[in-house]
Design a protein around this motif. Sequence first.
Motif, PDB file in Angstrom:
ATOM      1  N   ASP A  23       5.211   2.413  -4.696  1.00 35.75           N
ATOM      2  CA  ASP A  23       5.596   3.779  -4.339  1.00 35.75           C
ATOM      3  C   ASP A  23       4.651   4.751  -5.027  1.00 35.75           C
ATOM      4  O   ASP A  23       4.433   4.660  -6.242  1.00 35.75           O
ATOM      5  CB  ASP A  23       7.041   4.043  -4.748  1.00 35.75           C
ATOM      6  N   GLY A  24       4.096   5.665  -4.224  1.00 36.82           N
ATOM      7  CA  GLY A  24       3.140   6.621  -4.746  1.00 36.82           C
ATOM      8  C   GLY A  24       3.703   8.028  -4.809  1.00 36.82           C
ATOM      9  O   GLY A  24       4.881   8.268  -4.539  1.00 36.82           O
ATOM     10  N   PRO A  25       2.846   8.977  -5.149  1.00 29.29           N
ATOM     11  CA  PRO A  25       3.277  10.373  -5.259  1.00 29.29           C
ATOM     12  C   PRO A  25       3.446  10.993  -3.881  1.00 29.29           C
ATOM     13  O   PRO A  25       3.102  10.392  -2.864  1.00 29.29           O
ATOM     14  CB  PRO A  25       2.117  11.022  -6.012  1.00 29.29           C
ATOM     15  N   ILE A  26       3.974  12.202  -3.854  1.00 28.45           N
ATOM     16  CA  ILE A  26       4.086  12.887  -2.571  1.00 28.45           C
ATOM     17  C   ILE A  26       2.711  13.328  -2.091  1.00 28.45           C
ATOM     18  O   ILE A  26       1.784  13.538  -2.866  1.00 28.45           O
ATOM     19  CB  ILE A  26       5.032  14.113  -2.641  1.00 28.45           C
ATOM     20  N   ILE A  27       2.589  13.412  -0.771  1.00 28.70           N
ATOM     21  CA  ILE A  27       1.453  14.081  -0.150  1.00 28.70           C
ATOM     22  C   ILE A  27       2.012  15.254   0.645  1.00 28.70           C
ATOM     23  O   ILE A  27       3.197  15.274   0.992  1.00 28.70           O
ATOM     24  CB  ILE A  27       0.659  13.135   0.763  1.00 28.70           C
ATOM     25  N   ARG A  28       1.166  16.224   0.924  1.00 28.95           N
ATOM     26  CA  ARG A  28       1.587  17.375   1.719  1.00 28.95           C
ATOM     27  C   ARG A  28       1.038  17.218   3.131  1.00 28.95           C
ATOM     28  O   ARG A  28      -0.176  17.112   3.328  1.00 28.95           O
ATOM     29  CB  ARG A  28       1.055  18.678   1.101  1.00 28.95           C
ATOM     30  N   PHE A  29       1.927  17.141   4.094  1.00 34.73           N
ATOM     31  CA  PHE A  29       1.551  17.033   5.496  1.00 34.73           C
ATOM     32  C   PHE A  29       2.133  18.239   6.206  1.00 34.73           C
ATOM     33  O   PHE A  29       3.351  18.373   6.295  1.00 34.73           O
ATOM     34  CB  PHE A  29       2.081  15.724   6.081  1.00 34.73           C
ATOM     35  N   TYR A  30       1.247  19.120   6.664  1.00 34.23           N
ATOM     36  CA  TYR A  30       1.693  20.421   7.188  1.00 34.23           C
ATOM     37  C   TYR A  30       2.616  21.116   6.183  1.00 34.23           C
ATOM     38  O   TYR A  30       3.653  21.674   6.537  1.00 34.23           O
ATOM     39  CB  TYR A  30       2.386  20.270   8.533  1.00 34.23           C
ATOM     40  N   MET A  32       4.633  19.943   4.140  1.00 34.65           N
ATOM     41  CA  MET A  32       5.908  19.285   3.859  1.00 34.65           C
ATOM     42  C   MET A  32       5.668  18.091   2.936  1.00 34.65           C
ATOM     43  O   MET A  32       4.682  17.375   3.082  1.00 34.65           O
ATOM     44  CB  MET A  32       6.570  18.833   5.164  1.00 34.65           C
ATOM     45  N   PRO A  33       6.579  17.858   1.965  1.00 36.47           N
ATOM     46  CA  PRO A  33       6.378  16.779   0.990  1.00 36.47           C
ATOM     47  C   PRO A  33       6.826  15.426   1.535  1.00 36.47           C
ATOM     48  O   PRO A  33       7.997  15.223   1.847  1.00 36.47           O
ATOM     49  CB  PRO A  33       7.262  17.212  -0.185  1.00 36.47           C
ATOM     50  N   PHE A  34       5.879  14.507   1.638  1.00 35.47           N
ATOM     51  CA  PHE A  34       6.163  13.158   2.107  1.00 35.47           C
ATOM     52  C   PHE A  34       5.978  12.176   0.954  1.00 35.47           C
ATOM     53  O   PHE A  34       4.935  12.176   0.291  1.00 35.47           O
ATOM     54  CB  PHE A  34       5.201  12.759   3.237  1.00 35.47           C
ATOM     55  N   SER A  35       6.965  11.333   0.729  1.00 33.58           N
ATOM     56  CA  SER A  35       6.758  10.221  -0.203  1.00 33.58           C
ATOM     57  C   SER A  35       5.768   9.247   0.427  1.00 33.58           C
ATOM     58  O   SER A  35       5.569   9.221   1.641  1.00 33.58           O
ATOM     59  CB  SER A  35       8.088   9.525  -0.507  1.00 33.58           C
ATOM     60  N   THR A  36       5.122   8.425  -0.409  1.00 38.88           N
ATOM     61  CA  THR A  36       4.129   7.480   0.083  1.00 38.88           C
ATOM     62  C   THR A  36       4.449   6.083  -0.424  1.00 38.88           C
ATOM     63  O   THR A  36       5.068   5.920  -1.475  1.00 38.88           O
ATOM     64  CB  THR A  36       2.711   7.876  -0.370  1.00 38.88           C
ATOM     65  N   ARG A  37       3.977   5.083   0.342  1.00 36.24           N
ATOM     66  CA  ARG A  37       4.269   3.695  -0.058  1.00 36.24           C
ATOM     67  C   ARG A  37       3.186   2.776   0.491  1.00 36.24           C
ATOM     68  O   ARG A  37       2.826   2.851   1.666  1.00 36.24           O
ATOM     69  CB  ARG A  37       5.641   3.261   0.463  1.00 36.24           C
ATOM     70  N   ALA A  38       2.674   1.916  -0.366  1.00 34.76           N
ATOM     71  CA  ALA A  38       1.761   0.849   0.019  1.00 34.76           C
ATOM     72  C   ALA A  38       2.506  -0.481   0.001  1.00 34.76           C
ATOM     73  O   ALA A  38       3.545  -0.616  -0.662  1.00 34.76           O
ATOM     74  CB  ALA A  38       0.571   0.795  -0.930  1.00 34.76           C
ATOM     75  N   THR A  39       1.965  -1.459   0.732  1.00 32.08           N
ATOM     76  CA  THR A  39       2.525  -2.807   0.725  1.00 32.08           C
ATOM     77  C   THR A  39       1.431  -3.789   0.328  1.00 32.08           C
ATOM     78  O   THR A  39       0.296  -3.702   0.807  1.00 32.08           O
ATOM     79  CB  THR A  39       3.083  -3.181   2.107  1.00 32.08           C
ATOM     80  N   ARG A 217      13.740  -7.530   6.580  1.00 33.04           N
ATOM     81  CA  ARG A 217      13.392  -6.269   5.919  1.00 33.04           C
ATOM     82  C   ARG A 217      12.427  -5.485   6.798  1.00 33.04           C
ATOM     83  O   ARG A 217      11.645  -6.076   7.546  1.00 33.04           O
ATOM     84  CB  ARG A 217      12.714  -6.530   4.574  1.00 33.04           C
ATOM     85  N   VAL A 218      12.462  -4.162   6.651  1.00 29.75           N
ATOM     86  CA  VAL A 218      11.477  -3.303   7.307  1.00 29.75           C
ATOM     87  C   VAL A 218      10.968  -2.319   6.256  1.00 29.75           C
ATOM     88  O   VAL A 218      11.724  -1.494   5.739  1.00 29.75           O
ATOM     89  CB  VAL A 218      12.065  -2.527   8.502  1.00 29.75           C
ATOM     90  N   ILE A 219       9.686  -2.429   5.934  1.00 31.87           N
ATOM     91  CA  ILE A 219       9.074  -1.515   4.968  1.00 31.87           C
ATOM     92  C   ILE A 219       8.495  -0.329   5.727  1.00 31.87           C
ATOM     93  O   ILE A 219       7.797  -0.487   6.735  1.00 31.87           O
ATOM     94  CB  ILE A 219       7.984  -2.234   4.150  1.00 31.87           C
ATOM     95  N   LEU A 220       8.786   0.871   5.244  1.00 28.97           N
ATOM     96  CA  LEU A 220       8.294   2.118   5.821  1.00 28.97           C
ATOM     97  C   LEU A 220       7.381   2.800   4.817  1.00 28.97           C
ATOM     98  O   LEU A 220       7.515   2.611   3.607  1.00 28.97           O
ATOM     99  CB  LEU A 220       9.459   3.056   6.148  1.00 28.97           C
ATOM    100  N   ALA A 221       6.474   3.641   5.299  1.00 29.61           N
ATOM    101  CA  ALA A 221       5.586   4.373   4.395  1.00 29.61           C
ATOM    102  C   ALA A 221       6.253   5.608   3.810  1.00 29.61           C
ATOM    103  O   ALA A 221       5.860   6.077   2.740  1.00 29.61           O
ATOM    104  CB  ALA A 221       4.305   4.767   5.124  1.00 29.61           C
ATOM    105  N   HIS A 222       7.256   6.157   4.518  1.00 27.48           N
ATOM    106  CA  HIS A 222       7.852   7.429   4.104  1.00 27.48           C
ATOM    107  C   HIS A 222       9.372   7.327   4.095  1.00 27.48           C
ATOM    108  O   HIS A 222       9.997   7.017   5.109  1.00 27.48           O
ATOM    109  CB  HIS A 222       7.419   8.554   5.043  1.00 27.48           C
ATOM    110  N   GLY A 223       9.954   7.585   2.931  1.00 27.23           N
ATOM    111  CA  GLY A 223      11.403   7.545   2.802  1.00 27.23           C
ATOM    112  C   GLY A 223      11.913   6.182   2.389  1.00 27.23           C
ATOM    113  O   GLY A 223      11.155   5.310   1.961  1.00 27.23           O
ATOM    114  N   ARG A 224      13.215   6.011   2.513  1.00 26.55           N
ATOM    115  CA  ARG A 224      13.848   4.762   2.089  1.00 26.55           C
ATOM    116  C   ARG A 224      13.557   3.655   3.089  1.00 26.55           C
ATOM    117  O   ARG A 224      13.720   3.838   4.285  1.00 26.55           O
ATOM    118  CB  ARG A 224      15.366   4.957   1.959  1.00 26.55           C
ATOM    119  N   TRP A 225      13.117   2.491   2.581  1.00 27.95           N
ATOM    120  CA  TRP A 225      12.877   1.359   3.473  1.00 27.95           C
ATOM    121  C   TRP A 225      14.123   0.488   3.525  1.00 27.95           C
ATOM    122  O   TRP A 225      15.052   0.633   2.729  1.00 27.95           O
ATOM    123  CB  TRP A 225      11.633   0.586   3.055  1.00 27.95           C
ATOM    124  N   TYR A 226      14.140  -0.432   4.491  1.00 27.35           N
ATOM    125  CA  TYR A 226      15.339  -1.225   4.766  1.00 27.35           C
ATOM    126  C   TYR A 226      15.209  -2.602   4.114  1.00 27.35           C
ATOM    127  O   TYR A 226      14.424  -3.441   4.547  1.00 27.35           O
ATOM    128  CB  TYR A 226      15.547  -1.377   6.270  1.00 27.35           C
TER     129      TYR A 226
END
Length: 243
Positions: A23-30, A32-39, A217-226
């Motif tokens: 899990d990484g820091p937020i990025i600004r997209f337009y 708006m603050p988006f959480s980030t995630r690598a796998t 499982r489903v990993i997402l880049a933004h927000g809570r993953w499943y």
Amino acid sequence: MSDPTYPPLDEPKPVARDIWVVDGPIIRFYKMPFSTRATIVRLENGDIWLHSPTRWSRDLQQKIEALGPIRHLIAPNWIHYAYVADWQAALPDAHVWAAPGVAGRAASHGVDIRIDHDLTQDAPPEWAGQIDQMIVEGSRLHREVVFFHRASDTLILTDLIENFEPAKLPWWFRPLAWLGGVSEPGAMPRDMRASFAGHTDQLRAQVQRMIDWAPTRVILAHGRWYREGGTDELHRAFSWLLD
């Protein structure tokens, strides 16, 4: 104060055997603050496959290298390449694999990335039989390569589903996330959904293939993953398309 991120940050966290998230820091997209995630996936030969890298640091690189040599850097769609150049600079021998559209997007933004391989509909020999992949096509705006790690029954997505927990968002972002259709429990963003107009049959077949992979499982880049019930989450998130 609300915090959209998922601490601890910049730390490989186990998902199952041979797969981790960072899990990484937020990025600004337009703005708006988006959480980030690598796998991170460790392949059978011990090589590390790094999907949608978050911000580079020497410390994080060393933590990942403790799991194995980083050989593959994955830019899965035309937006998620932002940190790849930094990782490539630190790891010049690693191979960069990019989705359709990444090269043009990076060049148009003055980002210097050496793309070694294009990602296609079929997994290359480097991870065939371990990680399945598919290009999700049919959108006027968005093509994303999705991956399924067989050994852990894990589907790895980037932006096809976003899942923002309202309690973690700034107050002003909460109604925007709701309007965008990406508040918890998460779904495909409404603007992306609209971009598949005229190609929903194609999208439906692609989503059905993801369901047929039967992910736990489903990993997402933004927000809570499943972490569980992945197949059910896909049915729910794409109910507008499947019903």
